[in-house]
Scaffold this active site. Structure first.
Site, PDB file in Angstrom:
ATOM      1  N   HIS A 119       0.955  -1.160   0.081  1.00  0.00           N
ATOM      2  CA  HIS A 119      -0.002   0.127  -0.065  1.00  0.00           C
ATOM      3  C   HIS A 119       0.826   1.417  -0.100  1.00  0.00           C
ATOM      4  O   HIS A 119       1.972   1.144   0.635  1.00  0.00           O
ATOM      5  CB  HIS A 119      -0.753   0.023   1.216  1.00  0.00           C
ATOM      6  CG  HIS A 119      -1.833   0.926   1.453  1.00  0.00           C
ATOM      7  ND1 HIS A 119      -1.514   2.214   2.034  1.00  0.00           N
ATOM      8  CD2 HIS A 119      -3.213   0.728   1.139  1.00  0.00           C
ATOM      9  CE1 HIS A 119      -2.682   2.776   1.865  1.00  0.00           C
ATOM     10  NE2 HIS A 119      -3.789   2.048   1.358  1.00  0.00           N
ATOM     11  N   ASP A 196       3.423  -4.424   7.973  1.00  0.00           N
ATOM     12  CA  ASP A 196       2.049  -3.628   7.861  1.00  0.00           C
ATOM     13  C   ASP A 196       1.015  -4.752   7.983  1.00  0.00           C
ATOM     14  O   ASP A 196       0.596  -5.600   7.043  1.00  0.00           O
ATOM     15  CB  ASP A 196       1.946  -3.081   6.508  1.00  0.00           C
ATOM     16  CG  ASP A 196       0.774  -2.396   6.361  1.00  0.00           C
ATOM     17  OD1 ASP A 196      -0.049  -2.469   7.025  1.00  0.00           O
ATOM     18  OD2 ASP A 196       0.536  -1.753   5.111  1.00  0.00           O
ATOM     19  N   GLN A 199      -4.230  -5.368   6.762  1.00  0.00           N
ATOM     20  CA  GLN A 199      -5.284  -6.023   6.407  1.00  0.00           C
ATOM     21  C   GLN A 199      -5.096  -7.459   6.939  1.00  0.00           C
ATOM     22  O   GLN A 199      -5.737  -8.581   6.690  1.00  0.00           O
ATOM     23  CB  GLN A 199      -4.875  -6.237   5.030  1.00  0.00           C
ATOM     24  CG  GLN A 199      -5.181  -5.075   4.176  1.00  0.00           C
ATOM     25  CD  GLN A 199      -6.411  -4.581   4.090  1.00  0.00           C
ATOM     26  OE1 GLN A 199      -7.614  -5.266   4.616  1.00  0.00           O
ATOM     27  NE2 GLN A 199      -6.718  -3.343   3.578  1.00  0.00           N
ATOM     28  N   LYS A 222     -10.092  -0.716  10.620  1.00  0.00           N
ATOM     29  CA  LYS A 222     -10.308  -2.028   9.860  1.00  0.00           C
ATOM     30  C   LYS A 222     -10.636  -3.231  10.464  1.00  0.00           C
ATOM     31  O   LYS A 222     -10.845  -4.508   9.953  1.00  0.00           O
ATOM     32  CB  LYS A 222      -8.988  -2.323   8.867  1.00  0.00           C
ATOM     33  CG  LYS A 222      -8.683  -1.261   7.850  1.00  0.00           C
ATOM     34  CD  LYS A 222      -7.533  -1.572   7.045  1.00  0.00           C
ATOM     35  CE  LYS A 222      -7.207  -0.299   6.216  1.00  0.00           C
ATOM     36  NZ  LYS A 222      -7.892   0.149   5.151  1.00  0.00           N
ATOM     37  N   CYS A 363      -4.599   2.391  -3.768  1.00  0.00           N
ATOM     38  CA  CYS A 363      -3.464   2.724  -3.182  1.00  0.00           C
ATOM     39  C   CYS A 363      -2.329   1.847  -3.531  1.00  0.00           C
ATOM     40  O   CYS A 363      -1.363   1.695  -2.628  1.00  0.00           O
ATOM     41  CB  CYS A 363      -3.753   2.958  -1.673  1.00  0.00           C
ATOM     42  SG  CYS A 363      -4.970   4.295  -1.613  1.00  0.00           S
TER      43      CYS A 363
HETATM   44  N1  PMP Z   1      -1.808  -0.821   4.701  1.00  0.00           N
HETATM   45  C1  PMP Z   1      -2.666  -1.558   3.953  1.00  0.00           C
HETATM   46  C2  PMP Z   1      -2.359  -2.944   3.364  1.00  0.00           C
HETATM   47  C3  PMP Z   1      -3.872  -0.973   3.825  1.00  0.00           C
HETATM   48  O1  PMP Z   1      -4.678  -1.889   3.249  1.00  0.00           O
HETATM   49  C4  PMP Z   1      -4.221   0.158   4.288  1.00  0.00           C
HETATM   50  C5  PMP Z   1      -5.725   0.731   4.106  1.00  0.00           C
HETATM   51  N2  PMP Z   1      -6.245   0.587   2.920  1.00  0.00           N
HETATM   52  C6  PMP Z   1      -3.324   0.846   4.974  1.00  0.00           C
HETATM   53  C7  PMP Z   1      -1.872   0.452   5.119  1.00  0.00           C
HETATM   54  C8  PMP Z   1      -3.467   2.247   5.265  1.00  0.00           C
HETATM   55  O2  PMP Z   1      -4.505   2.295   6.380  1.00  0.00           O
HETATM   56  P1  PMP Z   1      -5.128   3.716   6.784  1.00  0.00           P
HETATM   57  O3  PMP Z   1      -5.744   4.415   5.669  1.00  0.00           O
HETATM   58  O4  PMP Z   1      -6.095   3.225   7.748  1.00  0.00           O
HETATM   59  O5  PMP Z   1      -3.682   4.266   7.315  1.00  0.00           O
END
Ligand code: PMP
Length: 408
Positions: A119, A196, A199, A222, A363
């Site tokens: 991401h 990270d 997910q 999430k 993203c």
């Molecule tokens: N890492 C991953 C793998 C994600 O899917 C996301 C959110 N889509 C994020 C980081 C960022 O999360 P946040 O927007 O809640 O900071």
């Protein structure tokens, strides 16, 4: 009937006159009543600025915040509550590591290994470090099924690697990366690992102690908690030697006109008034997830994933990216495209039937480029989804090309 559905008030709502079919759980999950109530109860009975006040209400707010920290620490197997830093979200947690570990401790010639599955939140902060410090970024590339092979891991983690920053689960392909193998290879090379978990933690257990991971980042929203609260886990020895990320109130010890000393962990990394209500909501989300149990979550999602993949395979003109078998090292995220139809049009048409899916680059633009596409539709599951949700989704999807004038 899914026994958890009634716990989620928003899932009883209608969308375009239809029952809401919420299939965008990788973006954010819905909130159970117990979490909503816990946050309300906090604001009704305990709200005050924590740490500063000497009156009982402030002491109670401080206690609620620290109890939440303890709940999270215990839940992810951290050795000490002070290893849990509350942030706004996974993005802030990942930036904290890049700014407070990457910038001060990396130097020219060092390497950071990422995967092309990242991401942007776990990529752009490292690009900033790379530019500022003359550090090289290496990338792990997945095979056709979306998996990182042992050979790729061994090849891309070199004696110069100082940081390995990878996602535990791809937010596009749903594949679970082999965290234990990556951590082992990184530690053999003398590198620290940033995992990270945005997910992964909503879907399967994380034990930072057993994994021996150095940093782990995730977002509350999430995993059933409110937006605006996230977590960075860090090994105490690393956090202690890192300079603060943000500075100001709450994170200091003594302040002089020209200088300041900093509070001990975790306050050193929590500048300003914290999101106590969010942390209380996160702790309640942990209690709710514990009650449901990861076994149930995984079993329900695996069944739904297999059902959705099977259903999608039977819809003409649909391409699914990554693993199509619903294998075990896979979460309930499916990215796909419909021939000749822009993903935004697919999502807009599905919305007419009350079906919420995501469309875009998710993203993860480098991954989109690697897959040879600009954008994709994404369906993502959680344990409160049902086979009926997937049936409604599939029926709606079958109508998409017809709407745009294509024949069968
Ligand atoms: N890492 C991953 C793998 C994600 O899917 C996301 C959110 N889509 C994020 C980081 C960022 O999360 P946040 O927007 O809640 O900071």
């Amino acid at each position: 009937m899914n026994p958890y559905l009634n716990d989620f008030p928003i899932l009883q709502e209608k969308e375009n006159g239809r029952r809401l079919v919420y299939l965008d759980n990788a973006a954010t999950t819905q909130k159970p009543l117990s979490v909503l109530k816990a946050v309300e109860e906090y604001y009704r009975t305990e709200n005050a600025n924590p740490y500063r006040g000497l009156y009982s209400l402030s002491v109670r707010a401080t206690q609620a915040y620290e109890d939440a920290r303890h709940t999270v620490a215990e839940w992810i197997g951290a050795g000490d509550d002070s290893e849990i830093i509350f942030t706004r979200n996974a993005t802030e947690s990942l930036n904290l590591v890049a700014y407070s570990y990457g910038l001060p401790f990396l130097r020219e010639g060092d390497e950071v290994t990422l995967s092309v599955l990242e991401h942007h939140s776990n990529l752009v902060p490292w690009q900033m470090v790379a530019k500022a410090k003359g550090v090289k970024l290496n990338f792990l590339y997945p095979d056709a099924s979306g998996r990182l092979t042992d050979e790729e891991i061994e090849k891309k983690i070199t004696p110069n690697t100082r940081v390995v920053a990878v996602t535990h689960v791809s937010n596009v392909l749903g594949t679970v990366n082999p965290a234990a193998k990556i951590i082992d290879a990184a530690h053999r090379a003398g590198a620290v690992v940033v995992l990270d978990c945005a997910q992964s933690i909503p879907h399967f257990p994380l034990n930072v102690g057993e994994l021996d991971v150095d940093f782990a980042a995730f977002s509350g929203h999430k995993m059933l908690a409110p937006m605006g609260v996230g977590v960075l886990y860090g090994k105490k020895a690393l956090l202690e030697k890192m300079p603060p990320f943000l500075t100001g109130g709450e994170m200091i010890e003594y302040v002089y006109e020209q200088d300041a000393t900093f509070a001990p962990l975790p306050q050193k990394f929590e500048a300003g008034t914290p999101n106590v209500g969010g942390a209380v909501g996160l702790a309640e989300a942990v209690r709710y997830l514990r009650k449901v149990g990861y076994d149930t979550i995984q079993k329900t999602e695996a069944e739904l994933l297999a059902y959705a993949l099977q259903g999608l395979a039977a819809v003409p003109h649909v391409t699914v990216y990554g693993d199509k078998t619903g294998a075990r090292d896979r979460c309930g995220v499916i990215s796909f495209n419909v021939d000749g139809v822009h993903p935004h049009d697919v999502a807009t048409i599905l919305n007419e039937d009350g079906v919420a899916i995501r469309a875009g680059h998710h993203c993860a633009q480098p991954l989109m480029r690697y897959l040879g596409i600009n954008a994709a539709c994404r369906l993502s599951l959680y344990f409160y989804n049902t086979k009926e949700d997937i049936d409604i989704f599939l029926e709606s999807l079958k109508k998409v090309r017809g709407w745009l004038g294509y024949g069968a």
